[in-house]
Design an enzyme around this catalytic site. Structure first.
Site, PDB file in Angstrom:
ATOM      1  N   HIS A   1      -6.338 -19.912  11.831  1.00  0.00           N
ATOM      2  CA  HIS A   1      -7.892 -20.459  11.561  1.00  0.00           C
ATOM      3  C   HIS A   1      -8.622 -19.498  10.685  1.00  0.00           C
ATOM      4  O   HIS A   1      -9.285 -19.561   9.843  1.00  0.00           O
ATOM      5  CB  HIS A   1      -8.788 -20.627  12.868  1.00  0.00           C
ATOM      6  CG  HIS A   1     -10.081 -20.860  12.632  1.00  0.00           C
ATOM      7  ND1 HIS A   1     -10.788 -21.970  12.078  1.00  0.00           N
ATOM      8  CD2 HIS A   1     -11.147 -19.978  12.706  1.00  0.00           C
ATOM      9  CE1 HIS A   1     -12.122 -21.949  12.089  1.00  0.00           C
ATOM     10  NE2 HIS A   1     -12.251 -20.592  12.201  1.00  0.00           N
TER      11      HIS A   1
ATOM     12  N   CYS B   1      -8.300 -26.463   8.670  1.00  0.00           N
ATOM     13  CA  CYS B   1      -7.261 -25.872   8.900  1.00  0.00           C
ATOM     14  C   CYS B   1      -6.363 -26.658  10.075  1.00  0.00           C
ATOM     15  O   CYS B   1      -6.915 -27.344  10.878  1.00  0.00           O
ATOM     16  CB  CYS B   1      -7.666 -24.497   9.593  1.00  0.00           C
ATOM     17  SG  CYS B   1      -8.028 -24.114  11.156  1.00  0.00           S
TER      18      CYS B   1
ATOM     19  N   ASP C   1      -8.143  -7.208   0.808  1.00  0.00           N
ATOM     20  CA  ASP C   1      -7.240  -7.328   1.748  1.00  0.00           C
ATOM     21  C   ASP C   1      -8.026  -6.894   2.816  1.00  0.00           C
ATOM     22  O   ASP C   1      -8.861  -5.754   2.930  1.00  0.00           O
ATOM     23  CB  ASP C   1      -5.983  -6.509   1.704  1.00  0.00           C
ATOM     24  CG  ASP C   1      -6.248  -4.954   1.817  1.00  0.00           C
ATOM     25  OD1 ASP C   1      -5.745  -4.620   2.872  1.00  0.00           O
ATOM     26  OD2 ASP C   1      -6.725  -4.234   1.053  1.00  0.00           O
TER      27      ASP C   1
ATOM     28  N   ASP D   1       0.749  -1.127   0.122  1.00  0.00           N
ATOM     29  CA  ASP D   1       0.075  -0.016   0.082  1.00  0.00           C
ATOM     30  C   ASP D   1       0.651   1.232  -0.187  1.00  0.00           C
ATOM     31  O   ASP D   1       1.911   1.102   0.233  1.00  0.00           O
ATOM     32  CB  ASP D   1      -0.779   0.071   1.372  1.00  0.00           C
ATOM     33  CG  ASP D   1      -2.034   0.886   1.060  1.00  0.00           C
ATOM     34  OD1 ASP D   1      -2.286   1.668   0.244  1.00  0.00           O
ATOM     35  OD2 ASP D   1      -2.952   1.068   1.989  1.00  0.00           O
TER      36      ASP D   1
ATOM     37  N   ASP E   1      -2.652   8.000  -2.935  1.00  0.00           N
ATOM     38  CA  ASP E   1      -3.793   8.594  -3.340  1.00  0.00           C
ATOM     39  C   ASP E   1      -4.124   9.563  -2.196  1.00  0.00           C
ATOM     40  O   ASP E   1      -3.848   9.596  -1.148  1.00  0.00           O
ATOM     41  CB  ASP E   1      -4.882   7.485  -3.579  1.00  0.00           C
ATOM     42  CG  ASP E   1      -5.098   6.515  -2.469  1.00  0.00           C
ATOM     43  OD1 ASP E   1      -4.035   6.706  -1.474  1.00  0.00           O
ATOM     44  OD2 ASP E   1      -6.108   6.033  -1.981  1.00  0.00           O
TER      45      ASP E   1
END
Length: 372
Positions: free
Chosen positions: A339, A310, A270, A90, A144
């Site tokens: 998890h 998992c 994300d 980012d 930005d």
């Protein structure tokens, strides 16, 4: 970067992105590793246990500590972290937005006061690209101008004008540096559909010496608007984004948000939610959210979710996790984060399969039925 569309089901897309470091099958969720580490996990957890093909790191935080030049001297993010798959960085726009009174935004860039030691710094679009090249991320985001919602039309208009100008400056600098990595632009515009159209079309039309952006992100959402407003904004923006490039929805969020955005043509996601919620005792399951600290789980020998395969669910009980959480044992953070991230990664993997099978609508309906 190589990009191809593997299947379409309505607007929902299954695609493949190839970078220098990994092959990414979308839809994909990117675990957030702000300071070059997903909290409580290491590279082996991410690769061997979670099989995550890409994670996100943050330019602002890594610039301040340990410093992008330090990371460059140590071989870039991949060598520094031992995570040898793809990194997306980012730009720091969100962090500047979140600093409140400690930031000043001008047409030239962003002045900000470090949250660590109070020192002053300046991020220009070019400076951010230089930092990201030092980090050597596979996908770099442009700087930005992010704003809160609701906001005035004048401020939203200024935001998209500034963001477009900064994107062009970023592209020029990127090309001059040799265009070795990949650069994504960020669409702004609040929840105003016309502003989103203007922002998206302006960015798509930008080019420098024949070079354009490698992908496009939808930014500036999940900052105060209602969920339905967010979904409507994504839907209104999608027609103006290239079909042959990745689409990334930044910082969003809940499992429901991800499913709705996939249905509207988004490829990449994300959010800190799975790891943050894990640390606070909230675990995602196929049937809803489980609050592990509840006394009812003290003697519960079942896994978090019997439908989950998992590492945590295969090896540990709710009773053990309940004990770890109440005892403030650090092991809890790792097991719970594994998890929750598995849940997110498996969710997008199942969505991809449904798209390829032409059954995404049925998958979405079944998802909501289970969650409710």
């Amino acid at each position: 970067m190589e990009f191809k569309i593997d299947a379409l089901d309505g607007k929902a897309r299954a695609t493949t992105i190839k970078t220098l470091h990994s092959e990414i099958k979308t839809p994909i969720f990117m675990p957030v590793g702000t300071a070059a580490a997903v909290k409580s996990l290491d590279a082996r957890d991410l690769i061997d246990i979670l099989d995550a093909p890409i994670i996100l790191a943050n330019t602002y935080h890594l610039y301040l500590r340990p410093g992008d030049e330090v990371i460059a001297k140590l071989g870039g993010l991949h060598k520094f972290t031992s995570y040898n798959r793809s990194f997306l960085t980012d730009s720091g726009g969100f962090q500047a937005f979140s600093l409140g009174d400690n930031v000043k935004i001008t047409d030239e860039g962003i002045w900000f006061k470090s949250h660590i030691d109070g020192s002053y710094h300046f991020f220009s679009p070019e400076k951010v690209i230089d930092i990201e090249y030092n980090l050597n991320s596979d996908i770099m985001m442009v700087l930005d101008d992010l704003i809160s919602l609701p906001n005035t039309k004048e401020r939203i208009k200024k935001s998209i004008e500034r963001t477009t100008n900064w994107a062009y400056r970023s592209l020029v600098h990127h090309v001059k540096k040799g265009k070795k990595n990949n650069l994504f632009a960020i669409v702004q515009g609040g929840v105003d559909k016309e502003f989103r159209r203007i922002s998206a079309t302006s960015l798509v039309e930008l080019e420098y010496k024949g070079h354009t952006f490698d992908g496009f992100a939808i930014g500036g959402l999940s900052v105060g608007e209602e969920s339905e407003q967010m979904y409507d904004t994504i839907e209104a923006t999608e027609p103006y984004l290239p079909k042959d490039k990745p689409r990334y929805l930044m910082g969003v969020g809940t499992p429901e948000d991800i499913i709705e955005a996939i249905d509207r043509g988004v490829d990449m996601f994300d959010c800190v939610m799975p790891t943050r919620n894990a640390r606070n005792g909230y675990l995602f399951t196929s049937f809803g959210t489980l609050r592990i600290k509840n006394a009812r789980y003290k003697l519960d020998e079942n896994p978090i979710d019997e439908n989950c395969n998992c590492y945590t669910c295969r090896n540990f009980s709710r009773a053990y996790l309940n004990h770890l959480f109440k005892s403030k044992e650090l092991t809890y953070f790792r097991l719970a984060s594994i998890h929750n991230l598995h849940y997110y990664l498996n969710l997008v993997k199942e969505a991809r399969k449904a798209i390829i099978d032409g059954k995404f609508k049925e998958f979405k309906k079944e998802f909501y039925a289970k969650r409710q």
